[in-house]
Design a protein around this motif. Structure first.
Motif, PDB file in Angstrom:
ATOM      1  N   LEU A   1     -52.068  69.434  53.896  1.00 16.24           N
ATOM      2  CA  LEU A   1     -50.829  70.202  53.762  1.00 16.24           C
ATOM      3  C   LEU A   1     -50.096  70.287  55.096  1.00 16.24           C
ATOM      4  CD1 LEU A   1     -52.020  73.082  51.387  1.00 16.24           C
ATOM      5  CD2 LEU A   1     -50.367  71.276  50.848  1.00 16.24           C
ATOM      6  N   GLU A   2     -50.842  70.462  56.175  1.00 18.17           N
ATOM      7  CA  GLU A   2     -50.223  70.497  57.498  1.00 18.17           C
ATOM      8  C   GLU A   2     -49.628  69.138  57.860  1.00 18.17           C
ATOM      9  OE1 GLU A   2     -49.649  72.976  59.515  1.00 18.17           O
ATOM     10  OE2 GLU A   2     -50.607  74.471  58.216  1.00 18.17           O
TER      11      GLU A   2
ATOM     12  N   GLU B   1     -48.470  61.804  49.133  1.00 19.17           N
ATOM     13  CA  GLU B   1     -48.049  60.778  50.088  1.00 19.17           C
ATOM     14  C   GLU B   1     -49.025  60.684  51.259  1.00 19.17           C
ATOM     15  OE1 GLU B   1     -44.062  60.661  51.408  1.00 19.17           O
ATOM     16  OE2 GLU B   1     -43.216  61.183  49.467  1.00 19.17           O
ATOM     17  N   VAL B   2     -49.527  61.814  51.708  1.00 24.09           N
ATOM     18  CA  VAL B   2     -50.479  61.821  52.814  1.00 24.09           C
ATOM     19  C   VAL B   2     -51.798  61.186  52.403  1.00 24.09           C
ATOM     20  CG1 VAL B   2     -51.795  63.280  54.395  1.00 24.09           C
ATOM     21  CG2 VAL B   2     -49.428  63.850  53.841  1.00 24.09           C
TER      22      VAL B   2
ATOM     23  N   ARG C   1     -45.508  67.812  58.496  1.00 23.67           N
ATOM     24  CA  ARG C   1     -45.073  67.026  59.655  1.00 23.67           C
ATOM     25  C   ARG C   1     -44.714  65.594  59.269  1.00 23.67           C
ATOM     26  NH1 ARG C   1     -48.430  70.919  60.951  1.00 23.67           N
ATOM     27  NH2 ARG C   1     -48.254  71.984  62.973  1.00 23.67           N
ATOM     28  N   ASN C   2     -44.768  65.298  57.960  1.00 26.87           N
ATOM     29  CA  ASN C   2     -44.413  63.972  57.436  1.00 26.87           C
ATOM     30  C   ASN C   2     -45.265  62.860  58.061  1.00 26.87           C
ATOM     31  OD1 ASN C   2     -42.964  62.291  55.699  1.00 26.87           O
ATOM     32  ND2 ASN C   2     -41.444  61.800  57.274  1.00 26.87           N
TER      33      ASN C   2
ATOM     34  N   SER D   1     -55.787  78.077  61.368  1.00 26.72           N
ATOM     35  CA  SER D   1     -55.421  77.635  62.724  1.00 26.72           C
ATOM     36  C   SER D   1     -56.027  76.276  63.042  1.00 26.72           C
ATOM     37  CB  SER D   1     -55.870  78.671  63.747  1.00 26.72           C
ATOM     38  OG  SER D   1     -57.271  78.883  63.679  1.00 26.72           O
ATOM     39  N   ASP D   2     -57.250  76.020  62.541  1.00 26.39           N
ATOM     40  CA  ASP D   2     -57.893  74.719  62.797  1.00 26.39           C
ATOM     41  C   ASP D   2     -57.113  73.578  62.164  1.00 26.39           C
ATOM     42  OD1 ASP D   2     -59.805  76.019  64.191  1.00 26.39           O
ATOM     43  OD2 ASP D   2     -61.380  75.838  62.693  1.00 26.39           O
ATOM     44  N   ALA D   3     -56.591  73.808  60.955  1.00 30.68           N
ATOM     45  CA  ALA D   3     -55.844  72.755  60.260  1.00 30.68           C
ATOM     46  C   ALA D   3     -54.584  72.377  61.032  1.00 30.68           C
ATOM     47  CB  ALA D   3     -55.493  73.203  58.843  1.00 30.68           C
TER      48      ALA D   3
END
Length: 869
Positions: A300-301, A332-333, A305-306, A269-271
C-alpha cells in the motif's frame, strides 16, 4: 511476590515458564498479574467432546486496536478484531478431519476423537496462554472475573496442532518439551525446529525453510538476478530464512543491496520506511520473508508512491494470499510476483462440508457466527465490545435462511488447499499415532491396552515419531525426524482483464530439484522478458571483472583483457593467456595464430633499403667505369689503380650483400648473409689498409737509405697482403659457420600479435670475432691514414682514407648499441643501414673527389699538377 512482578513486567513470555512450578494459590496470583499485562485473549473457542481431545491453536483474528508499541513504556495488548478467512478455513479443516476420522471404522475404532480449538490472535503471549490452558485443562487461563462461567473443554489435551509463527512454535515446544507434549505445526518453517536435541516434541507438516530459501536462491541464480533487496519480519522465520538464502548464494555472484526488517507492533512506520528504501534502491528484485498482512502494508505504501517497477520474490507465507490477490489497490505493485508456495492439494468432501456450515446447526460456534455476520451483513444479537460491555449491533438480525451453498467466496474455495491441507495431514498424523498407541499389543502372551482416558503425552510422542499415514487420497505421509519430504509449488501472480490478480502454477520444487516453466511466467514488466536486476552489467567476452574497492562483489568494473590474453565467457573474473604461438584477436575473445613477420622486399622499409643498396651498387659500377675509361690518366695511375679497382669491387659487394639480409630467412640465407658481410668488408678495409701502407712506404722510400723499402710493397706484395687479410676473415667465418651458424628462429618477445622470423645467433662469440676483426683492420687503417694525412702531396689520398675511416668507425660504433636494443626485424634493418652507411661513406669520401677532378676538372688531372708539391 514483588520480585516476580518485576520479572513479569519485563519478560512477559519468559514468565510463563514459572507457571508450571507454582502452587495453585501462587498460580492464581501470578495469572492475575499476567492477564493484566497481556490482556484477555477472549473466551471464543471451538470444542467437540470425545474420548480423546486434541488441541488446536489458530490465528483467527489479527487486527489489534490501533496502539503503536514504541517500547518507551510497558506494552499493553488490547483485544483483537478482524476475522481472518484463511485461518478460519484451517480451523474447519481440523474439525472436518476429526469428523471424517470418527466416521472411519478402521482408524481409531471405538474411540471418538474430539478437538479443542483456541484463537492465538498472532500474539506470542496469548498463544502461550492458550497452549498452557489446553495442556492444563483450563487451570491456566485468564478469567475476567470470579463470575465468569466455566468454559467447555476443561479436559487436558495430550497433543497440540499449531501454531503459525515459528517464534511462537519455538516457545511452545520449549515450554511443553519437559512435559513431552507433542506439537504439530502446520505453518512453522524455521530450520532450527529440525534440531531434535532442542525440540524433541516438535513435528510439522510443512517443509523447513531451508528448502524454501534454497529454492528462492536457485531462482535468483537461474534468472541471473545478482542485485537483490530483502525485507523480512523480525523474528525467527525472517532471520533464519535470510540466513539460509545468503549461505546458498554465497560465491554465486548474488548480493543483497539492503535488508530491511519489520515488526508487527510497529508495522505502520516500518512499512513507510521500507517503501522509501525500495523506492531509492537500484535493485529491481525484492525478496520478502513476511506474513501477508505485513506485505500488504508495504504494498500500500509503494502504491502511494507509484513504485510499480519492482519484481517481488514471495515466500510461502504470502505467495498465495487471497487477501493480496483480490486487492485492486495493490494490483499494479504486486503484478508479476514470483513465489514459492506450499504444495496444493485437495480434500475430498471438504468443499461440501464448508458449504453446509450454518450457525443454526452450530449454536456454540462463535467464530462461525462472526464470519456469518461479516459475510451476510446481519447480526445474531449482542456482541462483546472491545471493552467487555454489551452493545447492540446495528445490523439487522440474521434470518437463518442464509446459506453458503451458492456463495462464491474465498472461504469456500477449495481448488488449491495449501495450509489447509497441512492441518488436515496434522490431524491424520495425530490420529494414526493415537491408533498405534491405543492398539492392544501382545507381549509374553500378555495383552496390554492403553486407555483413551489415560494417555500419556510421552507415549504418544514415541508413536508419533514412527507414524506413516496413508491419506484418503492414497498419499503416503511420514515424518523424517521433525520434518516431512519437501515439496513446493512455484506460483506467479498474473493480471486479469478485471484488474485483479490470479495465481498461476509455473513450476515445482522437489527437495533440491527446481522445475520451472519460464514461458508461462508473466513478469512485473507485463511482458515475457525477464527483468534485469544487477549492480553492474555482466562483463562481455574480452573483458574481466574488477571489483570496486569497498563495494559488494556484485558491483564491479569491466576491464579489457591485456594484449595476448583472452576471455570468451561472460562475467569472468580472469583472462587467460594465449599459447606462445598465438595472440589475442582485436576483441580479446579468441587466440589466433600470430602473423609471421620479417623484413621483406614488399614493405616500405624493405623497398627503401633495397633501393639504397641497388643505388649504391649502381654508383659504384659507374665509378668503376669512369676509372676504367680514364685508367691511363695521372689521377687514376697515381692512386694505385689496381687497388682502386679492387676497392670498387669490394664496395659493390658490400652494397649487394645487404640484399641478402632482406627476405624470408632460411638456413642458407642466414649463413650467407653474415659470411658475405664479413668477407666483403674485410676485402674493402684490406684494400684501404694496403693503399695507406703504400702511401707511407712511398714517402718513406724518398729518404736517404730507404730505397729498398718499396721492394717490399710492390704490386704482388699488395695483392698478397689483401688476399692474406681477407683469407683470415674467410677462415673465421668458415669456423663460425661450421660450428654454430645462425639459424632461422621465431622471436615471440616483442611484436605481440606477430612472430618475427629472424636469423638467431647461436654463438655470439663467432659474430663478435667477425666484427672484431673488421674493427681491428679499420682501426689500424685509420691510425696509419692519420699519420700520413700531412705528407707533402698535391693530392694526398691518405686524407681521404682518414675521413672515410672516421665515418666507417663512427657508423659501426653506433651500430653496436642500436643492434642490441632494436626489436624484431629492426635488428636486421639496423645492420643493413650500418652496411649501407659505411659503404656510402667509403665510396663518397674516397672516390667522389677523384671523379670530380677526372670529370669536371680535367686540367688538374696532369702529372705536373699532381707533382706540384
Amino acid at each position: 511476590m514483588s520480585w516476580l512482578s518485576w520479572f513479569l513486567d519485563r519478560w512477559h513470555s519468559a514468565g510463563v515458564l514459572f507457571l508450571l512450578l507454582l502452587s495453585a494459590a501462587e498460580l492464581e496470583v501470578v495469572l492475575t498479574k499476567v492477564c493484566s499485562l497481556w490482556g484477555t485473549p477472549g473466551n471464543k473457542r471451538l470444542f467437540q467432546d470425545g474420548d480423546v481431545i486434541i488441541g488446536g491453536l489458530f490465528n483467527l483474528h489479527y487486527i489489534p486496536s490501533a496502539v503503536d508499541q514504541d517500547f518507551t513504556k510497558l506494552a499493553h495488548y488490547t483485544p483483537c478484531t478482524g476475522l481472518e478467512i484463511e485461518p478460519l478455513q484451517y480451523m474447519y479443516a481440523m474439525a472436518f478431519a476429526v469428523e471424517e476420522i470418527n466416521r472411519n471404522s478402521t482408524l481409531l475404532p471405538g474411540v471418538k476423537l474430539g478437538y479443542h480449538i483456541l484463537d492465538s490472535c498472532s500474539r506470542y503471549p496469548w498463544a502461550l496462554q492458550g497452549a498452557l490452558s489446553l495442556v492444563g485443562g483450563d487451570a491456566l487461563r485468564c478469567t475476567v472475573s470470579d463470575s465468569t462461567p466455566p468454559l467447555p473443554g476443561g479436559q487436558p489435551v495430550p497433543l497440540i496442532i499449531g501454531d503459525v509463527a515459528s517464534t511462537t512454535t519455538i516457545m511452545l515446544s520449549r515450554i511443553l518439551g519437559p512435559l513431552s507434549v507433542p506439537v504439530i505445526s502446520y505453518l512453522s518453517t524455521c530450520p532450527c525446529l529440525s534440531d531434535r536435541s532442542k525440540f524433541p516434541n516438535f513435528f510439522r507438516t510443512i517443509p523447513s525453510d531451508i528448502y524454501q530459501a534454497r529454492a528462492i536462491a536457485q531462482l535468483a541464480i537461474r534468472l541471473h538476478w545478482t542485485w537483490i533487496g530483502a525485507i523480512l519480519v523480525n523474528n525467527d522465520y525472517g532471520q533464519l530464512a535470510i540466513q539460509v538464502f545468503k549461505q546458498e548464494v554465497e560465491g554465486k555472484g548474488v548480493c543483497l543491496e539492503f535488508i530491511e526488517t519489520v515488526r508487527r507492533e510497529t508495522i505502520e512506520s516500518d512499512a513507510k520506511r521500507v517503501a522509501l528504501t525500495i523506492q531509492a534502491s537500484t535493485a529491481r528484485v525484492i525478496l520478502i520473508f513476511c506474513w501477508y498482512t505485513d506485505v500488504k502494508k508495504v504494498f500500500l505504501e509503494l502504491a502511494k508512491r507509484n513504485v510499480t517497477d519492482r519484481q517481488f520474490l514471495a515466500s510461502e507465507a504470502w505467495s498465495t494470499s487471497n487477501d493480496l490477490l483480490q486487492d485492486l489497490s495493490i494490483s499494479e505493485v504486486a503484478s508479476g510476483v514470483l513465489g514459492v508456495a506450499i504444495r496444493s492439494s485437495t480434500i475430498p468432501g471438504y468443499e461440501t462440508y464448508l458449504r453446509h456450515l450454518n450457525p443454526m446447526d452450530r449454536p456454540d460456534d462463535e467464530f462461525l457466527k462472526e464470519f456469518w455476520e461479516e459475510l451476510f451483513g446481519c447480526s445474531y444479537g449482542h456482541t462483546s465490545s472491545e471493552q467487555g460491555t454489551l452493545q447492540k449491533d446495528p445490523s439487522p438480525p440474521c434470518s437463518g435462511t442464509e446459506t453458503l451453498e451458492a456463495v462464491q467466496h474465498v472461504f469456500t474455495d477449495t481448488s488449491q488447499l495449501r495450509g489447509t491441507y497441512n492441518v488436515y495431514l496434522a490431524v491424520y498424523a495425530a490420529a494414526h499415532a493415537l491408533h498405534s498407541l491405543l492398539s492392544c499389543t501382545n507381549k509374553d502372551n500378555i495383552s496390554t491396552c492403553s486407555s483413551p482416558k489415560d494417555i500419556k503425552p510421552i507415549e504418544l510422542l514415541q508413536h508419533l515419531s514412527k507414524v506413516s499415514v496413508t491419506t484418503p487420497r492414497g498419499e503416503i505421509f511420514y515424518f523424517q525426524g521433525a520434518d516431512i519430504p519437501a515439496t513446493y509449488d512455484l506460483v506467479n501472480w498474473q493480471s486479469t482483464p478485471e484488474g485483479r490478480l490470479k495465481l498461476v502454477l509455473i513450476g515445482r520444487v522437489n527437495g533440491f530439484d527446481l522445475h520451472l516453466n519460464d514461458s508461462a511466467i508473466q513478469w512485473s514488466t507485463g511482458t515475457n522478458q525477464v527483468p534485469v536486476s544487477v549492480c553492474s552489467e555482466s562483463c562481455p567476452p574480452g573483458t574481466r571483472k574488477a571489483n570496486r574497492k569497498g563495494e559488494p562483489v556484485c558491483c564491479f568494473d569491466c576491464i579489457p583483457c591485456a594484449d595476448g590474453e583472452i576471455n570468451n565467457k561472460t562475467g569472468s573474473l580472469h583472462c587467460h593467456r594465449c599459447p606462445s604461438e598465438f595472440w589475442s584477436n582485436t576483441k580479446r575473445t579468441a587466440c589466433i595464430p600470430r602473423q609471421l613477420d620479417f623484413l621483406s622486399f614488399n614493405e616500405t622499409l624493405g623497398i627503401t633499403l633495397t633501393t639504397a643498396a641497388v643505388s649504391g651498387a649502381a654508383v659504384t659500377t659507374a665509378v668503376f667505369v669512369v676509372f676504367l675509361h680514364y685508367r691511363q690518366t695521372p689521377m687514376v695511375r697515381a692512386n694505385n689503380s689496381e687497388l682502386s679497382f679492387l676497392l670498387l669491387l669490394s664496395l659493390k659487394l658490400c652494397f649487394l650483400c645487404s640484399l641478402v639480409f632482406i627476405g624470408r630467412p632460411s638456413v642458407w640465407s642466414c649463413r650467407l648473409q653474415q659470411a658475405a658481410f664479413g668477407i666483403s668488408f674485410v676485402l674493402c678495409i684490406s684494400c684501404l689498409l694496403v693503399k695507406t701502407i703504400v702511401v707511407l712506404a712511398v714517402f718513406r722510400s724518398a729518404r736517404p737509405g730507404a730505397e729498398t723499402m718499396m721492394k717490399w710493397f710492390g704490386p704482388s706484395q699488395q695483392r698478397g697482403s689483401v688476399c692474406f687479410f681477407t683469407c683470415i676473415q674467410v677462415i673465421i667465418c668458415a669456423i663460425w659457420l661450421s660450428l654454430s651458424p645462425p639459424v632461422p628462429q621465431h622471436d615471440l618477445g616483442f611484436q605481440r600479435s606477430k612472430v618475427t622470423l629472424e636469423c638467431a645467433m647461436e654463438s655470439a662469440v663467432g659474430f663478435s670475432v667477425v666484427l672484431g676483426y673488421i674493427g681491428l683492420l679499420a682501426c689500424t687503417c685509420l691510425m696509419l691514414a692519420f699519420l700520413a694525412r700531412k705528407l707533402p702531396d698535391n693530392f694526398n689520398e691518405a686524407k681521404l682514407i682518414t675521413f672515410s675511416m672516421l665515418i666507417f668507425c663512427a657508423v659501426w660504433v653506433a651500430f653496436v648499441p642500436a643492434y642490441v636494443s632494436s626489436p624484431g626485424k629492426y635488428v636486421v634493418a639496423v645492420e643493413i643501414f650500418a652496411i649501407l652507411a659505411s659503404s656510402y661513406g667509403l665510396l663518397l669520401c674516397i672516390f667522389a673527389p677523384k671523379c670530380f677532378i677526372i670529370l669536371l676538372r680535367p686540367e688538374k688531372n696532369t702529372k705536373k699538377h699532381l707533382m706540384a708539391r
